[in-house]
Enzyme design. Structure first.
Site: not given
Ligand code: SAH
Length: 359
Positions: A95, A108, A115, A119, A122, A162, A194, A217, A219, A293, A343
């Site tokens: 996607e 994006c 992945c 996490c 995610c 990923g 990222s 990332s 968190h 989200n 994203c």
């Molecule tokens: N693996 C890489 C790229 C994935 S992007 C990384 O971890 O950076 C990861 C980003 O997506 C997170 O930092 C956050 O900004 C966003 N993200 C992932 N899950 C989310 C969720 N449930 N709600 C809001 N943002 C989310």
């Protein structure tokens, strides 16, 4: 028996040079085809008018220009954010999301099918991991999505499915193609990679000629809590990552962007504010505070099922406190949340919604 043709889409300039040398053609053909593929985005050799007829015929025999198969577009009624679902040659679904803003259109992109990082917040993490994407599959997300937009794509974020730094070589190759002025010509300043934090790759990335941005990332600034929501932290601790990020800044003088999803009762206390203040003193950075989200559509288990967004009032108070401490804070809005297309929270569960368009 006919051999499989070589797909030229996804090849870097250097790889095209090697290809043309291998078929006894002049090296300068590489730059011509590079431009046709990525600047003019032509997908037939017959249209490459500055190549000789004989070369075009030969390329038709031995090479191809593939495309991802677009199987669905979902459009957010609220924000015009568009989520694209593609089918790869092996049937895998990936996607991409186009996110419009006043003065920019951000793509994006995904770098892996699923992945491996798992996490807990995610959606992609919930679906497991299949494989790395090829450079062609990364690049073609741009070519195909731009056909479905009446605006030019101005920015790219590697924040789809990923972990780009676990598909490092292909990520670097795709960056060289996106930023080349003979190809997509997207300024490196408008490209953000990222990562959840692979320290040796952060260090290597700092030493690359590519001048793009790095987002981390984060968190949580607490090792234990971060390990709870991001299991990769058990392998590569925050301490190691922070040292790598310090090195990145020293080498590049580019500020890091920290991404920080606010999760109720997990990372939204005053102690967490202190952690962020301390970190920002150590690393020149800005911080994106992100509303969580819901990932309920992935039927999460364990701690993933327990995660909740911080309330609006507490969210605003958290941001205010950071700003009072002179941190540069941005609040990322949840564009595309109505199509599960924000994203980094992509999952290949194709939602049959009214806003979906079958293509
Ligand atoms: N693996 C890489 C790229 C994935 S992007 C990384 O971890 O950076 C990861 C980003 O997506 C997170 O930092 C956050 O900004 C966003 N993200 C992932 N899950 C989310 C969720 N449930 N709600 C809001 N943002 C989310």
């Amino acid at each position: 028996m006919s051999e499989k043709k070589i797909n030229l889409k996804g090849k870097t300039l250097k790889e095209l040079e090697e290809f043309f040398e291998s078929i006894n053609e002049s090296k300068y053909r590489a730059a011509q085809v590079f431009q046709w593929l990525y600047q003019k985005r032509i997908d037939s050799f017959d249209e490459m008018s500055n190549l000789s007829k004989a070369l075009r015929n030969n390329l038709n025999k031995i090479a191809s220009i593939e495309s991802l198969e677009l199987i669905e577009v979902q459009i957010s009624q609220k924000t015009d954010t568009r989520k694209f679902v593609f089918k790869c040659e092996d049937g895998s679904l990936i996607e991409s999301v186009l996110i419009p803003d006043q003065d920019r259109l951000t793509l994006c992109i995904s770098t892996q099918v699923g992945c491996p990082l798992d996490c807990k917040f995610c959606a992609t993490g919930q679906m497991g991991y299949k494989r790395n994407l090829s450079v062609f599959e990364i690049i073609d997300q741009f070519i195909q999505t731009s056909k479905h937009s009446n605006r030019l794509i101005t920015n790219i974020v590697y924040m789809g499915m990923g972990e780009p730094f676990l598909n490092y070589e292909n990520t670097l190759k795709s960056l060289s193609i996106f930023s080349s002025d003979l190809a997509f010509d997207i300024s490196a300043k408008k490209i953000t990679v990222s990562t959840a934090g692979i320290p040796d790759k952060i260090i290597d990335f700092a030493n690359q000629p590519f001048k793009g941005k790095l987002a981390f990332s984060l968190h949580s600034t607490d090792e234990e809590i971060r390990s709870l929501i991001m299991p990769i932290n058990k392998k590569y601790s925050l301490k190691e990552n922070i040292e790598a990020l310090e090195y990145f800044y020293k080498q590049t003088r580019r500020r890091i962007t920290f991404e920080y999803i606010l999760l109720k009762g997990i990372n939204d206390s005053d102690k967490d504010i202190q952690g962020l203040v301390k970190l920002s003193k150590r690393i020149p950075s800005k911080i994106n505070i992100i509303p969580f989200n819901s990932i309920a559509h992935t039927n999460p288990l364990g701690i993933a099922a327990e995660l909740k967004p911080t309330s609006r009032e507490e969210f605003d108070a958290f941001v205010e406190k950071l700003r009072k401490n002179n941190l540069t804070v941005f609040v990322r809005n949840t564009k595309g949340s109505d199509i599960a297309g924000a994203c980094g929270q992509l999952a290949t569960k194709i939602l049959r919604r009214k806003s979906s368009i079958k293509v």
